[in-house]
Enzyme design. Structure first.
Site, short mmCIF file in Angstrom:
data_model
loop_
_atom_site.label_atom_id
_atom_site.label_comp_id
_atom_site.label_asym_id
_atom_site.label_seq_id
_atom_site.Cartn_x
_atom_site.Cartn_y
_atom_site.Cartn_z
N SER A 52 -18.96 -21.56 61.27
CA SER A 52 -18.02 -22.16 60.32
C SER A 52 -16.79 -22.74 61.00
CB SER A 52 -17.59 -21.12 59.28
OG SER A 52 -16.91 -20.04 59.91
N LEU A 76 -15.14 -26.08 63.41
CA LEU A 76 -14.99 -27.50 63.12
C LEU A 76 -16.33 -28.23 63.06
CD1 LEU A 76 -13.28 -30.02 62.72
CD2 LEU A 76 -12.86 -30.08 65.19
N TRP A 115 -8.39 -21.38 66.97
CA TRP A 115 -7.49 -20.98 68.05
C TRP A 115 -7.02 -22.15 68.90
CZ3 TRP A 115 -7.99 -15.61 70.58
CH2 TRP A 115 -8.28 -14.65 69.60
N GLN A 161 -5.14 -24.98 70.51
CA GLN A 161 -3.73 -25.33 70.43
C GLN A 161 -3.47 -26.81 70.69
OE1 GLN A 161 -1.59 -22.83 73.17
NE2 GLN A 161 -1.83 -20.99 71.95
N GLU A 202 -2.38 -34.62 78.51
CA GLU A 202 -2.83 -33.36 79.11
C GLU A 202 -3.51 -33.65 80.45
OE1 GLU A 202 -3.47 -30.89 74.94
OE2 GLU A 202 -5.22 -31.37 76.17
N ASP A 221 -24.22 -16.64 70.52
CA ASP A 221 -25.34 -16.33 69.63
C ASP A 221 -26.34 -17.48 69.50
OD1 ASP A 221 -23.92 -13.99 69.20
OD2 ASP A 221 -22.97 -14.73 67.38
N HIS A 224 -9.65 -21.56 81.71
CA HIS A 224 -8.37 -22.21 81.42
C HIS A 224 -7.34 -21.65 82.38
CE1 HIS A 224 -4.87 -23.77 79.38
NE2 HIS A 224 -5.66 -24.48 78.60
N ARG A 245 -8.72 -29.01 84.94
CA ARG A 245 -8.58 -27.55 84.80
C ARG A 245 -9.25 -26.77 85.93
NH1 ARG A 245 -9.64 -26.94 78.27
NH2 ARG A 245 -7.58 -27.69 77.62
N HIS A 302 -12.67 -19.86 79.23
CA HIS A 302 -12.18 -20.63 78.09
C HIS A 302 -13.25 -21.43 77.36
CE1 HIS A 302 -9.30 -22.85 75.70
NE2 HIS A 302 -9.69 -24.01 76.20
N ARG A 350 -15.13 -29.81 81.53
CA ARG A 350 -14.66 -30.53 80.33
C ARG A 350 -13.24 -31.04 80.51
NH1 ARG A 350 -11.59 -29.20 75.91
NH2 ARG A 350 -11.57 -26.95 76.31
N SER A 362 -13.11 -31.37 73.36
CA SER A 362 -14.04 -30.47 72.69
C SER A 362 -14.04 -30.65 71.17
CB SER A 362 -13.72 -29.01 73.03
OG SER A 362 -12.37 -28.72 72.73
N LEU A 363 -12.86 -30.70 70.56
CA LEU A 363 -12.82 -30.82 69.11
C LEU A 363 -13.40 -32.15 68.65
CD1 LEU A 363 -9.35 -29.25 68.17
CD2 LEU A 363 -11.59 -28.17 68.24
#
Length: 534
Positions: free
Chosen positions: A14, A16, A46, A48, A114, A220, A241, A290, A351, A386, A391-392
């Protein structure tokens, strides 16, 4: 008798990715969203930093693609990268239509920068983007007719042709028909029949001792897809991260990449002169990708025997910090750290899972009727590392693509599925053993399969995983399943995939750094694992 449910689409997860697919499918399909805790307890909530998209004058799709390819160390799939980048602005527009309150400046979206990005292209909601997006989508999904939520329900296994009556041994899976799901509150395994099933279960950060991920990140979907016969790829690339808050009373609190994007500097402690060390490791300093920053921190900590390093943003004004990083400022203040005057103690932490279930550009897996979206997958976008805030947007772009593929496909007719058989099992007091095994797994994965690896460390990890798998198989075969047992079973499976992949990669590339193979091979090739069940 255990319950049986029938839906057009079963979405497991559940965050994004899962909610995006559910909202887009609900107008024409009966959708079940299964989530093992609450609707907002996954990693999306979570996040940010923000969401990367080309929106600024002077920026371009080609630039965003190039930045992604550079961060991915030559392993990104060009088609998947272009597909994601070119569909990112539409994803942002869709979120704005739904009411996500993105940060603005002078009436325009405020774009931050970033590590690894050549332009300001990160759309954000101060320093709590994931929470704002998750809240908006959760409210919309709960208000949407056609979506039914099953909270505190955990995936046990996918139901494929091999589990149907009369299935031929060794014939291999052909189609996914749904899943067995544990109703945690009722302590009973239920059967979900679906024409289409979407895995959106997130990553596997909890396989490591230190992680920025929530407790739900136990791999999972990756483990279940592997058991069902799907290929997985690039599991050796676990992103650490660089900056997780180091404090004895807090775990998992991420200090967003944007702090470095807005000028934050990484330094040694004052007793070592407070030296800013990133320029010693890379000309991009704190804005390097990263993997480079995490390895630099790991190097400095080991070199000087440190428990942490310091991230200093105190040169920015208190007003600037309150506007851009209110949550970080408040959380640190509650712990006695005034970031307007002093640096933040930070350490690297697991991360993001860059590898996962192999999919095409529509989220299709190797099984008919089974799709996967989000961190569960390996679309080819992330390569060996990445790029921040990709990611989002991947979640939304591929969830939309999967939904469109489902809208164009009627799917299979519902089959009579066998109920979960509990006649062979008994209750067992296995909680102590599960807790011990969980702790052992996370510690040796951190020690042996972390930021810096060696052949010997990987062999030690593989040996311990084999022993754990035998013990867990015994419990799973003989005793009543619990959420803790299922999560441990999945974590050990994912750990095995990570170690197998790491042992196959005889070079250092991106997030995978080996002391035995410090050089990079001329040709970048993905690591693709094929399950024995195929």
């Amino acid at each position: 008798m255990s319950a049986t449910h029938e839906f057009d689409v079963l979405i497991i997860g559940s965050g994004l990715a899962g909610l995006t697919a559910a909202i887009r499918l609900a107008p024409t399909h009966r959708v079940a969203v299964v989530t093992k805790r609450g609707i907002s307890d996954g990693s999306s909530n979570w996040a940010q930093g923000g969401i990367a998209a080309v929106l600024a004058e002077g920026d371009s799709y080609a630039s965003h693609v190039d930045d992604t390819l550079v961060a991915g160390a030559g392993l990104c799939d060009l088609e998947a990268t272009r597909f994601t980048v070119e569909n990112a602005p539409a994803a942002i527009a869709w979120l704005r239509e739904l009411g996500v309150p993105f940060s603005t400046e002078n009436g325009e979206l405020h774009l931050t920068r970033e590590g690894g990005h050549s332009h300001r292209r990160i759309v954000h909601v101060t320093d709590a983007t994931g929470a704002a997006v998750q809240t908006t989508l959760s409210e919309r999904a709960r208000a949407t007719e056609g979506i039914r939520f099953f909270e505190n329900h955990m995936l046990v296994d996918l139901i494929t042709d091999r589990k149907l009556p009369g299935a031929q041994a060794g014939g291999g899976p052909v189609r996914c028909h749904g899943a067995y799901v544990l109703d945690v509150d009722r302590d009973e395994v239920e059967t979900f029949s679906a024409r289409h099933t979407i895995l959106a279960t997130g990553g596997a950060g909890k396989v490591y001792l230190y992680t920025t991920n929530p407790d739900t990140a136990t791999g999972d979907g990756i483990a279940a897809a592997w058991r069902a016969g799907c290929r997985v790829a690039n599991m050796e690339f676990i992103q650490f991260h660089p900056t997780c808050l180091y404090h004895p009373h807090v775990k998992n609190f991420l200090i967003t990449e944007a702090v470095r994007g807005e000028g934050g500097q990484l330094k040694l402690p004052p007793r070592l002169g407070g030296h800013r060390f990133m320029p010693d490791h890379d000309p991009r300093a704190e804005l390097a990708p990263r993997d480079i920053v995490a390895r630099a921190i790991d190097f400095e900590m080991k070199k000087h025997g440190l428990d942490c390093v310091h991230l200093d943003i105190s040169h920015q004004s208190p007003e600037f910090l309150r506007e851009h990083f209110p949550n970080i400022l408040a959380r640190c203040a509650a712990l006695g750290i005034d970031i307007t005057r002093e640096p933040i103690p930070v350490v690297p932490a697991a991360h993001y899972t860059c590898g996962g279930v192999v999919t095409d550009l529509s989220g299709r897996t190797d099984l008919s009727g089974l799709y996967a979206v989000g961190e569960t997958t390996c679309t080819g976008l992330h390569g060996a590392n990445r790029l921040a805030s990709n990611s989002l947007v991947e979640c939304m772009v591929f969830a939309r693509a999967a939904a469109e593929a489902i809208l164009c496909s009627p799917g299979a007719e519902h089959r009579a599925l066998p109920l979960w058989d509990e006649s062979r099992v008994t209750d067992a007091d296995e909680q102590v053993v599960i807790s011990h095994n969980w702790d052992e797994l996370r510690r040796f994965m951190w020690d042996y399969v972390g930021i810096v690896r060696t052949n010997k460390r990987l062999e030690r990890a593989a040996h311990r995983i084999t022993l754990l798998q035998r013990e867990i198989h015994e419990f799973y075969s003989q005793f009543h399943v619990t959420r803790d047992l299922l999560e441990l079973r999945n974590l050990v499976q994912v750990a095995d995939l990570i170690v197998m992949s790491a042992m196959l990669r005889r070079e250092s590339r991106g997030l995978h750094y080996s002391r035995d193979y410090p050089g990079m091979l001329a040709e970048a090739r993905p690591t693709i694992l094929v399950p024995p069940s195929r």
